[in-house]
Design a protein around this motif. Structure first.
Motif, PDB file in Angstrom:
ATOM      1  N   ASP A  84       0.836  -1.203   0.000  1.00  0.00           N
ATOM      2  CA  ASP A  84       0.000   0.000   0.000  1.00  0.00           C
ATOM      3  C   ASP A  84       0.868   1.249   0.000  1.00  0.00           C
ATOM      4  N   ILE A  85       0.479   2.239  -0.813  1.00  0.00           N
ATOM      5  CA  ILE A  85       1.191   3.518  -0.871  1.00  0.00           C
ATOM      6  C   ILE A  85       0.222   4.622  -0.459  1.00  0.00           C
ATOM      7  N   PRO A  86       0.363   5.171   0.752  1.00  0.00           N
ATOM      8  CA  PRO A  86      -0.527   6.245   1.197  1.00  0.00           C
ATOM      9  C   PRO A  86      -0.126   7.593   0.587  1.00  0.00           C
ATOM     10  N   PHE A  87      -1.130   8.404   0.281  1.00  0.00           N
ATOM     11  CA  PHE A  87      -0.944   9.782  -0.166  1.00  0.00           C
ATOM     12  C   PHE A  87      -1.696  10.693   0.801  1.00  0.00           C
ATOM     13  N   ILE A  88      -1.066  11.790   1.222  1.00  0.00           N
ATOM     14  CA  ILE A  88      -1.730  12.800   2.051  1.00  0.00           C
ATOM     15  C   ILE A  88      -1.912  14.053   1.205  1.00  0.00           C
ATOM     16  N   ASP A  89      -3.160  14.530   1.102  1.00  0.00           N
ATOM     17  CA  ASP A  89      -3.387  15.719   0.283  1.00  0.00           C
ATOM     18  C   ASP A  89      -3.396  16.987   1.127  1.00  0.00           C
ATOM     19  N   GLU A  90      -3.719  18.105   0.490  1.00  0.00           N
ATOM     20  CA  GLU A  90      -3.654  19.413   1.143  1.00  0.00           C
ATOM     21  C   GLU A  90      -4.623  19.545   2.310  1.00  0.00           C
ATOM     22  N   ARG A 363      19.815  26.576   7.222  1.00  0.00           N
ATOM     23  CA  ARG A 363      19.298  25.368   7.862  1.00  0.00           C
ATOM     24  C   ARG A 363      18.017  25.646   8.646  1.00  0.00           C
ATOM     25  N   GLN A 364      17.996  26.698   9.451  1.00  0.00           N
ATOM     26  CA  GLN A 364      16.830  26.956  10.293  1.00  0.00           C
ATOM     27  C   GLN A 364      15.605  27.305   9.461  1.00  0.00           C
ATOM     28  N   VAL A 365      15.803  27.986   8.350  1.00  0.00           N
ATOM     29  CA  VAL A 365      14.672  28.313   7.475  1.00  0.00           C
ATOM     30  C   VAL A 365      14.077  27.028   6.894  1.00  0.00           C
ATOM     31  N   ILE A 366      14.938  26.096   6.502  1.00  0.00           N
ATOM     32  CA  ILE A 366      14.458  24.815   5.979  1.00  0.00           C
ATOM     33  C   ILE A 366      13.659  24.071   7.048  1.00  0.00           C
ATOM     34  N   ILE A 367      14.173  24.043   8.268  1.00  0.00           N
ATOM     35  CA  ILE A 367      13.461  23.364   9.358  1.00  0.00           C
ATOM     36  C   ILE A 367      12.104  24.026   9.596  1.00  0.00           C
ATOM     37  N   ASP A 368      12.074  25.357   9.599  1.00  0.00           N
ATOM     38  CA  ASP A 368      10.809  26.074   9.816  1.00  0.00           C
ATOM     39  C   ASP A 368       9.804  25.749   8.714  1.00  0.00           C
ATOM     40  N   GLN A 369      10.265  25.707   7.478  1.00  0.00           N
ATOM     41  CA  GLN A 369       9.357  25.409   6.370  1.00  0.00           C
ATOM     42  C   GLN A 369       8.865  23.966   6.435  1.00  0.00           C
ATOM     43  N   ALA A 370       9.756  23.048   6.796  1.00  0.00           N
ATOM     44  CA  ALA A 370       9.344  21.649   6.934  1.00  0.00           C
ATOM     45  C   ALA A 370       8.334  21.486   8.062  1.00  0.00           C
ATOM     46  N   MET A 371       8.561  22.178   9.175  1.00  0.00           N
ATOM     47  CA  MET A 371       7.624  22.101  10.297  1.00  0.00           C
ATOM     48  C   MET A 371       6.268  22.703   9.929  1.00  0.00           C
ATOM     49  N   GLU A 372       6.285  23.765   9.171  1.00  0.00           N
ATOM     50  CA  GLU A 372       5.020  24.355   8.713  1.00  0.00           C
ATOM     51  C   GLU A 372       4.218  23.343   7.901  1.00  0.00           C
ATOM     52  N   ASP A 373       4.909  22.618   7.014  1.00  0.00           N
ATOM     53  CA  ASP A 373       4.232  21.576   6.235  1.00  0.00           C
ATOM     54  C   ASP A 373       3.708  20.467   7.136  1.00  0.00           C
ATOM     55  N   LEU A 374       4.536  20.009   8.069  1.00  0.00           N
ATOM     56  CA  LEU A 374       4.117  18.917   8.948  1.00  0.00           C
ATOM     57  C   LEU A 374       2.907  19.305   9.793  1.00  0.00           C
ATOM     58  N   GLU A 375       2.903  20.511  10.317  1.00  0.00           N
ATOM     59  CA  GLU A 375       1.782  20.945  11.154  1.00  0.00           C
ATOM     60  C   GLU A 375       0.483  21.011  10.365  1.00  0.00           C
ATOM     61  N   LEU A 377      -0.183  19.006   7.830  1.00  0.00           N
ATOM     62  CA  LEU A 377      -0.518  17.656   7.383  1.00  0.00           C
ATOM     63  C   LEU A 377      -0.880  16.719   8.532  1.00  0.00           C
ATOM     64  N   LEU A 378      -0.149  16.836   9.647  1.00  0.00           N
ATOM     65  CA  LEU A 378      -0.316  15.932  10.784  1.00  0.00           C
ATOM     66  C   LEU A 378      -0.713  16.759  12.004  1.00  0.00           C
ATOM     67  N   PRO A 379      -1.984  16.798  12.356  1.00  0.00           N
ATOM     68  CA  PRO A 379      -2.436  17.647  13.473  1.00  0.00           C
ATOM     69  C   PRO A 379      -1.688  17.394  14.774  1.00  0.00           C
ATOM     70  N   ALA A 380      -1.247  16.155  15.022  1.00  0.00           N
ATOM     71  CA  ALA A 380      -0.571  15.843  16.283  1.00  0.00           C
ATOM     72  C   ALA A 380       0.760  16.570  16.420  1.00  0.00           C
TER      73      ALA A 380
END
Length: 478
Positions: A84-90, A363-375, A377-380
């Motif tokens: 199985d390949i899961p996809f998470i949308d917007e 580096r910190q800008v990349i981490i901030d942008q990645a965290m913005e995406d994660l938040e 996508l994943l409410p937890a």
């Protein structure tokens, strides 16, 4: 004198060395770093002390030579395959592509119909596009002409010409092809994209299955040392090659960074294409076989590793739609002890292919942008505490699969009689993947063995066509 010298301890060099050792040759492998695996390895991060993969590497069921290499080393059991390949949308909705009882190329079709990530018009456009891919491959098979298109065309242009909707491109073709080929669709040769889709999704019912290493990547390659030594060879670390000497149309010796030189009867180079040309004498580097490599370019990949104080998802991995990050891998859900997660928390690996925009981003800008995406996508994640984060940039991760670049990829037989070439950029019939790297190593070993009168095939054939694909395309393989 050593029978064969292998230059470079990445996947291509390791595959070539193992194949030569299996054939009875005494092999010496020289690697400039203290670890094996090249761009697909793991290391101890200096500031965090964590052992991390430089980037999450995924193989598919169609990667038959890579799996053969792992089987030779006795580590195939450390690859976990998923149907199985899961996809998470917007909107954080999860859809899953998975198998059915239908024969290829229809085996994934029912799961496509259930996707929440696009509408019926978009799904029908994928059906039309896939039909066009099958016709493309069948026509290529009938004519034997690699240039089915009159001129090289990009994957983006090909998809548009074959009716792909914008949403189908965004929600399916981009997540699949950008991660597989490591470039934007505008910059991918359509033949690479079509070939990848056919091998993975259409030809054989197991070709699409996702294989994830259940241990750090470095653990997959560590057995190479004993494997080569038990067959009379050795692996030499921290000894980079600084020059290649040529005499009478053959490589005579290689120079090492400590000032010494070594000789062998045969040589296999698994160096990056730009490094190789710099080590050759100018008179040899100007040969068209080598000089055409100047036309190849590279494409980057960035990995972001993040640790949280609590679990944030039950998904083992997922493709991401419409965000900067393209894949999420839940490392803490894999084999216990192989990947660390503090205090029962979570460790996620995030991957961005074709990450040109991040190469000069702090580096910190990349981490901030990645965290913005994660938040988003994943409410937890919003309630979790970020314990630490690591950014790993691979600026020269793969060669760029630009339209027309296939003509710039040389075969494994070089103009130098005892010198064969390996690397995922060599002509293997595959784009720059771990499978291509292993295929190139096997091909290069076959070249050197043929020169010694040994014609035992090493390269494994692709998965056979199954179901309707045998009838539709007339293919037994691809």
């Amino acid at each position: 004198m050593t029978q064969a010298i292998v230059i470079g301890g990445g996947l291509a060099g390791l595959a070539g060395a193992v194949a030569l050792a299996d054939a009875g040759l005494q092999v010496e492998l020289y690697e400039r770093r203290p670890i094996l695996g090249g761009r697909a390895t793991s290391f101890i991060h200096p500031s965090s002390g964590e052992r991390v993969d430089n980037c999450q590497h995924v193989l598919l069921g169609c990667c038959v030579n890579l799996l053969d290499f792992y089987t030779r080393l006795g580590v195939a059991e450390h690859i976990d395959f998923h149907e199985d390949i899961p996809f998470i949308d917007e909107s954080s909705r999860v859809s899953v592509i998975g198998p059915s009882a239908l024969p290829p190329p229809l085996h994934l079709f029912p799961s496509f119909l259930r996707l929440k990530t696009m509408g019926i018009r978009d799904k029908l456009s994928i059906v039309r596009t896939v039909a066009g891919m099958i016709r493309h491959v069948a026509r290529l098979r009938r004519t034997g002409d690699p240039a089915v298109e009159p001129t090289p065309v990009s994957m983006a242009a090909w998809l548009k010409a074959h009716g792909a909707t914008d949403r189908a491109v965004e929600a399916f073709w981009k997540p699949f092809l950008i991660s597989a080929l490591n470039d934007e669709l505008d910059d991918i040769d359509a033949d690479y994209g079509i070939g990848t889709a056919v091998r993975a999704m259409l030809l054989n019912r197991s070709g699409y299955e996702v294989g994830l290493p259940a241990v750090p990547l470095g653990d997959l390659y560590a057995p190479c040392i004993d494997y080569i030594e038990q067959r009379g060879g050795r692996v030499v670390f921290n000894r980079g090659v600084t020059g290649i000497s040529v005499h009478d149309g053959e490589v005579a010796s290689i120079s090492l960074q400590d000032g010494s030189s070594v000789e062998a009867g045969a040589y296999l180079s698994a160096l990056p294409f730009d490094v190789l040309c710099k080590l050759l004498p100018q008179s040899n580097a100007s040969d068209p076989y080598f000089s055409m490599l100047d036309g190849l370019s590279v494409s980057p990949i960035t990995a972001v590793h993040v640790w949280f104080d609590r679990p944030v998802t039950e998904l083992g991995y997922a493709a991401v739609i419409g965000r900067r990050i393209q894949w999420i891998f839940n490392q803490s859900s894999r084999h216990a002890g192989a990947f660390s997660a503090d205090n029962g928390g979570a460790y996620l690996g995030l991957v961005v292919s074709a990450s040109d925009d991040w190469m000069k981003t702090p580096r910190q800008v990349i981490i901030d942008q990645a965290m913005e995406d994660l938040e988003s996508l994943l409410p937890a994640v919003r309630q979790a505490k970020l314990l630490k984060a690591i950014v790993v940039k691979e600026g020269r991760a793969t060669f760029a699969p630009r339209p027309g670049c296939d003509a710039l990829r040389p075969g494994p037989s070089s103009p130098l009689a005892n010198f064969s070439i390996a690397g995922d950029w060599v002509q293997t019939g595959w784009p720059a993947t771990m499978e291509s790297a292993v295929r190139s190593g096997y091909q290069a070993a076959e070249v050197l063995l043929r020169a010694r009168g040994v014609r035992t095939p090493i390269l494994k054939p692709d998965l056979p066509a199954e179901g309707l694909m045998k009838w539709v395309t007339g293919l037994r393989g691809f």
